[in-house]
Design an enzyme around this catalytic site. Structure first.
Site, short mmCIF file in Angstrom:
data_model
loop_
_atom_site.label_atom_id
_atom_site.label_comp_id
_atom_site.label_asym_id
_atom_site.label_seq_id
_atom_site.Cartn_x
_atom_site.Cartn_y
_atom_site.Cartn_z
CE1 TYR A 189 -4.09 -1.41 -0.67
CE2 TYR A 189 -3.22 -3.15 0.74
CZ TYR A 189 -4.14 -2.71 -0.19
OH TYR A 189 -5.11 -3.55 -0.65
CG ASN B 241 -11.51 2.50 -8.36
OD1 ASN B 241 -11.59 1.28 -8.52
ND2 ASN B 241 -11.70 3.37 -9.33
CB VAL B 242 -8.17 1.89 -2.35
CG1 VAL B 242 -8.97 0.64 -1.97
CG2 VAL B 242 -6.96 1.50 -3.20
CG ASP B 243 -8.47 5.97 -7.44
OD1 ASP B 243 -9.42 6.75 -7.26
OD2 ASP B 243 -8.43 5.17 -8.41
CG HIS C 45 -13.48 -2.85 -2.17
ND1 HIS C 45 -13.35 -3.34 -3.45
CD2 HIS C 45 -14.56 -3.49 -1.65
CE1 HIS C 45 -14.31 -4.24 -3.69
NE2 HIS C 45 -15.06 -4.33 -2.62
N GLY D 115 -16.07 0.44 -15.60
CA GLY D 115 -14.75 -0.13 -15.42
C GLY D 115 -14.58 -1.08 -14.26
P1 OAD Z 1 -10.66 -5.35 -12.31
O1 OAD Z 1 -9.22 -5.20 -12.63
O2 OAD Z 1 -11.15 -6.67 -11.86
O3 OAD Z 1 -11.52 -4.93 -13.57
C1 OAD Z 1 -11.23 -3.77 -14.30
C2 OAD Z 1 -12.25 -3.60 -15.39
O4 OAD Z 1 -12.00 -2.36 -16.06
C3 OAD Z 1 -12.22 -4.70 -16.48
O5 OAD Z 1 -13.54 -5.13 -16.75
C4 OAD Z 1 -11.61 -3.97 -17.69
O6 OAD Z 1 -12.12 -4.45 -18.93
C5 OAD Z 1 -12.07 -2.54 -17.44
N1 OAD Z 1 -11.23 -1.51 -18.08
C6 OAD Z 1 -9.91 -1.56 -18.38
N2 OAD Z 1 -9.52 -0.38 -18.92
C7 OAD Z 1 -10.61 0.42 -18.92
C8 OAD Z 1 -10.85 1.76 -19.34
N3 OAD Z 1 -9.87 2.53 -19.86
N4 OAD Z 1 -12.10 2.26 -19.22
C9 OAD Z 1 -13.10 1.49 -18.68
N5 OAD Z 1 -12.93 0.24 -18.28
C10 OAD Z 1 -11.70 -0.30 -18.39
O7 OAD Z 1 -11.01 -4.19 -11.24
P2 OAD Z 1 -12.26 -4.08 -10.27
O8 OAD Z 1 -13.48 -4.67 -10.88
O9 OAD Z 1 -12.32 -2.67 -9.83
O10 OAD Z 1 -10.34 -4.90 -4.19
O11 OAD Z 1 -11.79 -4.97 -9.06
C11 OAD Z 1 -12.62 -5.10 -7.94
C12 OAD Z 1 -11.80 -5.26 -6.68
O12 OAD Z 1 -10.87 -6.31 -6.84
C13 OAD Z 1 -10.94 -4.06 -6.34
O13 OAD Z 1 -11.65 -3.06 -5.63
C14 OAD Z 1 -9.85 -4.64 -5.52
C15 OAD Z 1 -9.59 -5.91 -6.30
O14 OAD Z 1 -9.09 -6.96 -5.60
C16 OAD Z 1 -9.49 -4.97 -3.15
O15 OAD Z 1 -8.30 -4.99 -3.28
C17 OAD Z 1 -10.14 -5.08 -1.81
#
Ligand code: OAD
Length: 235
Positions: free
Chosen positions: A55, A89-91, A106, A180
């Protein structure tokens, strides 16, 4: 005039164009790190230094990142709608773009708390949460109560305290926009199912999405382009 309510559910993809990597795309963070080592409660108790360092790295990347047009367009919707952002997102890029109602399901990378607080036992009270900005946190950095500081992150294996509030927001929305997220991580991934039957639901994602709900319209674009389309649709 009563303003319509929009719930925006975001994941790592909304920050991808700001240079922050996603988790599960090719070359994503979870290709290089095991989430069970760096982002789970078991991982924390196994190796606190590894988790703190992970982190610390996230905070350093965030210090360099800037909100992109998608964050700004989402913030701009507040001029015409009641907008709630529910982010995985954590940002802090939504806040830095000007969004005023942001729920971090999260947790937040720029915050820490003593490891023995914000638990079910103390009602998930956030009173011990400290803003650490982009600073690094080390093993041995302790709170006044003597406990090691930990990231204010919802680790895998922990409850998601803000889920109830998020469900209320989605249930009351006229429009739900998902941006996203791979919709792999529950309970966040199931939130859109609480939308009212008549609510419009949109997903912005350049990749295929694992949803089979006929109410959903998939805008197969990156966040900045997809949000421009949403702004047009909501005119
Ligand atoms: P993921 O990395 O699982 O998914 C990212 C999504 O964004 C995918 O469906 C991509 O196709 C899409 N993507 C990529 N580039 C993009 C762009 N320029 N515009 C729009 N979409 C785009 O991320 P999350 O679903 O956010 O938790 O992941 C969920 C959780 O898993 C996070 O909060 C985190 C992680 O483990 C913790 O760490 C607690």
């Amino acid at each position: 005039m009563i303003k319509k309510r929009i719930a925006i559910l975001t994941g790592a993809g909304v920050s991808a164009e700001s240079g922050l990597g996603t988790y599960r795309d090719n070359g994503g963070l979870w290709d290089s790190y095991d989430p069970m080592e760096v982002a789970s409660i078991e991982g924390w108790y196994r190796n606190r230094k590894l988790v703190l360092d992970f982190y610390n790295m996230q905070r350093a990347k965030l210090a360099e990142a800037r909100p992109n047009e998608a964050h700004r367009l989402i913030a701009g919707l507040e001029e015409r709608f009641v907008v709630d952002v529910i982010t995985q997102n954590v940002d802090n890029l939504h806040e830095r773009a000007g969004s005023t109602h942001v729920i971090h399901l999260h947790g937040e990378a720029t915050k820490i708390r003593p490891e023995n607080t914000c638990t079910e036992e103390d009602g998930f009270s956030e009173k011990y949460v400290v803003d650490c900005g982009y600073d690094s946190v080390s093993l041995g950095d302790k709170a006044p109560n003597g406990a090691q500081y930990r990231p204010h992150i919802v680790f895998f294996g922990e409850a998601v305290p803000k889920m109830e509030r998020a469900i209320d927001i989605v249930s009351a929305a006229d429009t739900v926009v998902i941006v996203g997220t791979s919709l792999q991580v529950y309970p966040a991934a199931g939130l859109y199912r609480y939308a009212r039957p008549e609510a419009g639901i949109y997903i912005i994602d350049p990749a295929d999405v694992p949803v089979f709900d006929s109410r959903i319209r998939h805008i197969k674009k990156v966040a900045t382009e997809g949000m421009k389309e949403i702004v047009d649709i909501l005119k």
